[in-house]
Design an enzyme around this catalytic site. Sequence first.
Site, PDB file in Angstrom:
ATOM      1  N   LYS A 113       0.793  -1.276  -0.008  1.00 49.52           N
ATOM      2  CA  LYS A 113      -0.140   0.046   0.000  1.00 49.52           C
ATOM      3  C   LYS A 113       0.859   1.270  -0.013  1.00 49.52           C
ATOM      4  O   LYS A 113       2.058   1.312   0.373  1.00 49.52           O
ATOM      5  CB  LYS A 113      -0.757  -0.029   1.162  1.00 49.52           C
TER       6      LYS A 113
ATOM      7  N   TYR B 285     -12.727  -2.252  -3.879  1.00 48.45           N
ATOM      8  CA  TYR B 285     -13.160  -2.108  -2.755  1.00 48.45           C
ATOM      9  C   TYR B 285     -14.728  -2.034  -2.454  1.00 48.45           C
ATOM     10  O   TYR B 285     -15.204  -1.783  -1.269  1.00 48.45           O
ATOM     11  CB  TYR B 285     -12.617  -1.114  -1.507  1.00 48.45           C
TER      12      TYR B 285
ATOM     13  N   PHE C 210     -15.380   3.577   6.967  1.00 50.49           N
ATOM     14  CA  PHE C 210     -14.042   3.734   6.789  1.00 50.49           C
ATOM     15  C   PHE C 210     -13.873   3.989   5.067  1.00 50.49           C
ATOM     16  O   PHE C 210     -12.755   4.108   4.477  1.00 50.49           O
ATOM     17  CB  PHE C 210     -13.150   3.225   7.052  1.00 50.49           C
TER      18      PHE C 210
ATOM     19  N   ARG D  71      -2.217 -14.232   4.837  1.00 47.24           N
ATOM     20  CA  ARG D  71      -3.164 -13.439   6.010  1.00 47.24           C
ATOM     21  C   ARG D  71      -2.279 -13.488   7.316  1.00 47.24           C
ATOM     22  O   ARG D  71      -2.041 -12.694   8.013  1.00 47.24           O
ATOM     23  CB  ARG D  71      -4.458 -13.977   6.129  1.00 47.24           C
TER      24      ARG D  71
ATOM     25  N   THR E 182      -5.310  -6.649  11.038  1.00 51.29           N
ATOM     26  CA  THR E 182      -5.740  -5.395  10.463  1.00 51.29           C
ATOM     27  C   THR E 182      -4.911  -4.141  11.119  1.00 51.29           C
ATOM     28  O   THR E 182      -4.340  -3.410  10.388  1.00 51.29           O
ATOM     29  CB  THR E 182      -7.203  -5.126  10.181  1.00 51.29           C
TER      30      THR E 182
ATOM     31  N   ARG F  41       2.540  -6.339   9.244  1.00 50.09           N
ATOM     32  CA  ARG F  41       1.847  -4.893   9.873  1.00 50.09           C
ATOM     33  C   ARG F  41       2.609  -4.671  11.323  1.00 50.09           C
ATOM     34  O   ARG F  41       2.611  -3.455  11.476  1.00 50.09           O
ATOM     35  CB  ARG F  41       0.283  -5.327  10.058  1.00 50.09           C
TER      36      ARG F  41
ATOM     37  N   ASN G 285      -2.062   0.366   6.740  1.00 47.63           N
ATOM     38  CA  ASN G 285      -1.587  -0.870   7.406  1.00 47.63           C
ATOM     39  C   ASN G 285      -0.722  -1.836   6.327  1.00 47.63           C
ATOM     40  O   ASN G 285      -0.475  -3.061   6.274  1.00 47.63           O
ATOM     41  CB  ASN G 285      -2.632  -1.750   7.899  1.00 47.63           C
TER      42      ASN G 285
ATOM     43  N   HIS H  23      -2.285  -5.582   1.654  1.00 48.20           N
ATOM     44  CA  HIS H  23      -3.647  -6.184   1.515  1.00 48.20           C
ATOM     45  C   HIS H  23      -3.529  -7.415   1.123  1.00 48.20           C
ATOM     46  O   HIS H  23      -2.427  -7.840   0.223  1.00 48.20           O
ATOM     47  CB  HIS H  23      -4.339  -5.284   0.522  1.00 48.20           C
TER      48      HIS H  23
ATOM     49  N   GLU I 139      -9.837 -10.726  -7.362  1.00 47.57           N
ATOM     50  CA  GLU I 139      -8.881  -9.545  -7.432  1.00 47.57           C
ATOM     51  C   GLU I 139      -7.726  -9.619  -8.210  1.00 47.57           C
ATOM     52  O   GLU I 139      -7.175  -8.844  -8.973  1.00 47.57           O
ATOM     53  CB  GLU I 139      -8.281  -9.518  -6.003  1.00 47.57           C
TER      54      GLU I 139
HETATM   55  P1  RTP Z   1      -7.097  -5.900   3.576  1.00 44.47           P
HETATM   56  O1  RTP Z   1      -8.467  -6.174   3.042  1.00 44.47           O
HETATM   57  O2  RTP Z   1      -6.509  -4.755   3.014  1.00 44.47           O
HETATM   58  O3  RTP Z   1      -6.226  -7.247   3.482  1.00 44.47           O
HETATM   59  O4  RTP Z   1      -7.271  -5.810   5.050  1.00 44.47           O
HETATM   60  P2  RTP Z   1      -8.243  -6.568   5.968  1.00 44.47           P
HETATM   61  O5  RTP Z   1      -8.818  -7.812   5.458  1.00 44.47           O
HETATM   62  O6  RTP Z   1      -7.412  -7.161   7.178  1.00 44.47           O
HETATM   63  O7  RTP Z   1      -9.241  -5.572   6.251  1.00 44.47           O
HETATM   64  P3  RTP Z   1     -10.668  -5.091   5.886  1.00 44.47           P
HETATM   65  O8  RTP Z   1     -11.736  -5.332   7.003  1.00 44.47           O
HETATM   66  O9  RTP Z   1     -10.781  -5.917   4.751  1.00 44.47           O
HETATM   67  O10 RTP Z   1     -10.571  -3.576   5.649  1.00 44.47           O
HETATM   68  C1  RTP Z   1      -9.788  -3.103   4.493  1.00 44.47           C
HETATM   69  C2  RTP Z   1      -9.049  -1.979   4.748  1.00 44.47           C
HETATM   70  O11 RTP Z   1      -9.691  -0.946   5.001  1.00 44.47           O
HETATM   71  C3  RTP Z   1      -8.923  -0.259   5.993  1.00 44.47           C
HETATM   72  N1  RTP Z   1      -9.627   0.027   7.230  1.00 44.47           N
HETATM   73  N2  RTP Z   1      -9.685   0.890   8.108  1.00 44.47           N
HETATM   74  N3  RTP Z   1     -10.239   2.983   9.953  1.00 44.47           N
HETATM   75  C4  RTP Z   1     -10.619   1.745  10.216  1.00 44.47           C
HETATM   76  O12 RTP Z   1     -11.291   1.262  10.993  1.00 44.47           O
HETATM   77  C5  RTP Z   1     -10.312   0.693   9.101  1.00 44.47           C
HETATM   78  N4  RTP Z   1     -10.822  -0.564   9.085  1.00 44.47           N
HETATM   79  C6  RTP Z   1     -10.286  -0.987   7.905  1.00 44.47           C
HETATM   80  C7  RTP Z   1      -7.512  -0.912   6.242  1.00 44.47           C
HETATM   81  O13 RTP Z   1      -6.566  -0.511   5.429  1.00 44.47           O
HETATM   82  C8  RTP Z   1      -8.092  -2.463   5.770  1.00 44.47           C
HETATM   83  O14 RTP Z   1      -6.925  -3.185   5.332  1.00 44.47           O
HETATM   84 MG    MG Z   2      -9.972  -7.582   3.565  1.00 46.24          MG
END
Ligand code: RTP
Ligand code: MG
Length: 140
Positions: free
Chosen positions: A11, A51, A59, A87, A93, A104, A114, A117, A128
């Site tokens: 990222k 997304y 967010f 993962r 996250t 991370r 973070n 992805h 994707e």
């Molecule tokens: P990713 O999709 O990027 O691999 O991350 P993830 O599954 O761990 O998290 P996800 O719930 O899919 O959220 C996608 C991305 O959104 C941002 N995020 N910000 N500020 C917040 O509360 C928040 N929550 C999520 C993060 O960049 C996250 O990786």
């Molecule tokens: Mg995700």
Amino acid sequence: MAVERTFSIIKPDATRRNLTGKINAVIEGAGLRIVAQKRVRWTRAQAEKFYEEHKARPFYGELVDFMTSGPIVLQVLEGENAIAKYREVMGATDPKEAAEGTVRKLFAESKGSNSTHGSDSPAAADREIALNFRLDEIVG
Ligand code: RTP
Ligand code: MG
């Protein structure tokens, strides 16, 4: 266990700090092979489409702003159990909750910024990868 492919993004917070090589070293050290890689800058339309499952989340706007704020590195990773393994390699996250040694924990700035992805299921990985790479750009 089957050989799988997963989709990864390094990222903008990580490309800005020149961390692509360090993150790739963690990926390769975990036994995942980088079978496709390109550095791009997404348009808002590309980030919104990628997304779209998060459209209703609070967010979402911030996430699209962030993912279009600078260069990103798109990757396809291949290996045994690659989706779950990556993962694990990334960690939680929120870097405050991420385990020692994860990408991370090592590099992320915050829950939003973070560093990486990774796809969260085989269906997500297929979608994707197809959104971001042509078949002839992936060399296993
Ligand atoms: P990713 O999709 O990027 O691999 O991350 P993830 O599954 O761990 O998290 P996800 O719930 O899919 O959220 C996608 C991305 O959104 C941002 N995020 N910000 N500020 C917040 O509360 C928040 N929550 C999520 C993060 O960049 C996250 O990786
Ligand atoms: Mg995700």
